[in-house]
Design a protein around this motif. Sequence first.
Motif, PDB file in Angstrom:
ATOM      1  N   GLY A  81       0.809  -1.213   0.000  1.00 38.57           N
ATOM      2  CA  GLY A  81       0.000   0.000   0.000  1.00 38.57           C
ATOM      3  C   GLY A  81       0.839   1.258   0.000  1.00 38.57           C
ATOM      4  O   GLY A  81       1.854   1.305  -0.677  1.00 38.57           O
ATOM      5  N   GLY A 124      -2.227   2.423  -0.171  1.00 38.50           N
ATOM      6  CA  GLY A 124      -3.538   2.197  -0.767  1.00 38.50           C
ATOM      7  C   GLY A 124      -3.571   0.832  -1.441  1.00 38.50           C
ATOM      8  O   GLY A 124      -2.647   0.486  -2.192  1.00 38.50           O
ATOM      9  N   VAL A 132      -9.648   1.631  -4.210  1.00 39.36           N
ATOM     10  CA  VAL A 132      -8.342   1.728  -3.551  1.00 39.36           C
ATOM     11  C   VAL A 132      -8.569   2.414  -2.210  1.00 39.36           C
ATOM     12  O   VAL A 132      -9.105   3.515  -2.151  1.00 39.36           O
ATOM     13  CB  VAL A 132      -7.348   2.518  -4.419  1.00 39.36           C
ATOM     14  N   GLN A 133      -8.239   1.730  -1.156  1.00 42.45           N
ATOM     15  CA  GLN A 133      -8.415   2.290   0.191  1.00 42.45           C
ATOM     16  C   GLN A 133      -7.174   1.955   1.018  1.00 42.45           C
ATOM     17  O   GLN A 133      -6.399   1.055   0.661  1.00 42.45           O
ATOM     18  CB  GLN A 133      -9.662   1.710   0.849  1.00 42.45           C
ATOM     19  N   PRO A 134      -6.967   2.662   2.132  1.00 39.87           N
ATOM     20  CA  PRO A 134      -5.792   2.349   2.942  1.00 39.87           C
ATOM     21  C   PRO A 134      -5.819   0.885   3.393  1.00 39.87           C
ATOM     22  O   PRO A 134      -6.877   0.367   3.765  1.00 39.87           O
ATOM     23  CB  PRO A 134      -5.920   3.294   4.144  1.00 39.87           C
ATOM     24  N   TYR A 135      -4.655   0.250   3.347  1.00 47.12           N
ATOM     25  CA  TYR A 135      -4.565  -1.145   3.799  1.00 47.12           C
ATOM     26  C   TYR A 135      -5.124  -1.289   5.214  1.00 47.12           C
ATOM     27  O   TYR A 135      -5.858  -2.244   5.510  1.00 47.12           O
ATOM     28  CB  TYR A 135      -3.093  -1.591   3.742  1.00 47.12           C
TER      29      TYR A 135
END
Length: 461
Positions: free
Chosen positions: A210, A212, A301-304
């Motif tokens: 990440g 993301g 796509v998002q923060p891990y």
Amino acid sequence: MTQLQVTKFEELKKGLKGEILLPGDDGYEGARKIWNAAIDKRPGAIVRCATTSDVIRAVNFARDRGVVLAVRGGGHNIAGNALCDDGIVIDLSQMKAASVDPGARRVTIEGGATLADLDAATQAHGLATPVGINSTTGVAGLTLGGGFGWLSRKYGLTIDNLESAGVVTAAGEVVRASATEHPDLFWALRGGGGNFGVVTRFEFRLHPVGPGVLSGLIVYPLSEAKSVLQQYRDFAAQAPDDLSVWTILRQAPPLPFLPKEVHGKGIVALALLYAGDPQQGQPLIEPLRKFGTPVGEHVGVQPYTAWQQAFDPLLAAGARNYWKSHNFSTLSDGLFEAVIDYSRRLPSPQCEIFIGALGGATGRAAPGATAYAHRSAQFVLNVHGRWESPSDDARCIGWARDFFDASAPFASGGVYVNFLTADESNRVRAAYGANYDRLARVKRKYDPNNLFRMNQNIKPS
Ligand SMILES: Cc1cc2nc3c(=O)[nH]c(=O)nc-3n(C[C@H](O)[C@H](O)[C@H](O)COP(=O)(O)OP(=O)(O)OC[C@H]3O[C@@H](n4cnc5c(N)ncnc54)[C@H](O)[C@@H]3O)c2cc1C
């Protein structure tokens, strides 16, 4: 508790840097609660250790007086082995410090940390190591059983990334276990559970992840489950190691991206994470959207760290839980029929059937390379019996057991030690598999009197 017992625990208190909670003390009732509310044990003393020297004191005290000893990491284990009745609990929940060396790609973290603590520390540097999918789980128990999650197909089990461990043994000695120091102990810690001592410190290798990641959920109606599961099987067989897709069958929770009319209805959800460059992952996940007619999707796509916490609300502490689990080398149509049949008659809105995909890097180590024996398992199925009221115990436990029996003919025989319930001592050998006898020899060396027995227990040979 007798006055004598209180006096004894007063001795343990002297010199302790943490605190000791006895029945009746403020905080005792809260401290004896763990994730699974069906576990109701009353320890004689809960020692909230602040340092490794506190752990040594508690181990020596329990051993010298023949007191039952339990060790609590994150307190998540379904079997409730983090607690005992009457004896002493070594509670590590205050020992969570983490230290990252970004250049060397290493993290050192204490034995009471949760996955959220670990992810927060490592993601501050754009790094991570594979762990489980619910961030309130303890690093310790998860690692000692093997550990897998969204990154495992790419980077292996959690234990495959363990570089060293600091352990307080039954003799009250502190040892460092690694490939070159106490290698027999290091081997046993990687899948042998909490049988060998109290791990106060873990050191893991890290990987760039990440921050993301392409991840999320694609949700189908239960009416399409058969076709979705069959296509999922074909898809999983050729998926690259970067991509992990798990399936969950349950009633739809009231998630904002699902239409209201779907809430409470049966669904099959595909949960995914792509561990590489999100741009490259996009076309690879496209087929997952075409297994039927989805009732909702939340992928991006998002923060891990956000995806690592995505399941926390559905798996919050405080409900009653009873799980059963099988390993599978392949997913057969017969299994799907059983899964769909039991998903149609879920006994509570929180019950679910989970199929986690392993394979990839998890299968590349030899079965004897670490104590975790089930390197050939491609899928782990877990039936989560989960409900609120004790009056539903029999109904929900019965459903989980019946489904377990119905799915058994299609399973490969082994089971993940971390998913065993309290009443499954008959499956302990199956959990350690071909490594059981070697584990029993290591147990004899490091814990000959079985001081550490509140676990899926290996008897000293
Ligand atoms: C909601 C939920 C989701 C899960 N998801 C996953 C997943 O995605 N992947 C996965 O691999 N597993 C998963 N698990 C299983 C999880 O790995 C086990 O429950 C694990 O035992 C939890 O570790 P803990 O430290 O929280 O547990 P605890 O209950 O504190 O301890 C479990 C066992 O380990 C021993 N132990 C704990 N800490 C130590 C220590 N420091 N030293 C020595 N022994 C110790 C205890 O004595 C006990 O026997 C999940 C569990 C839950 C409840």
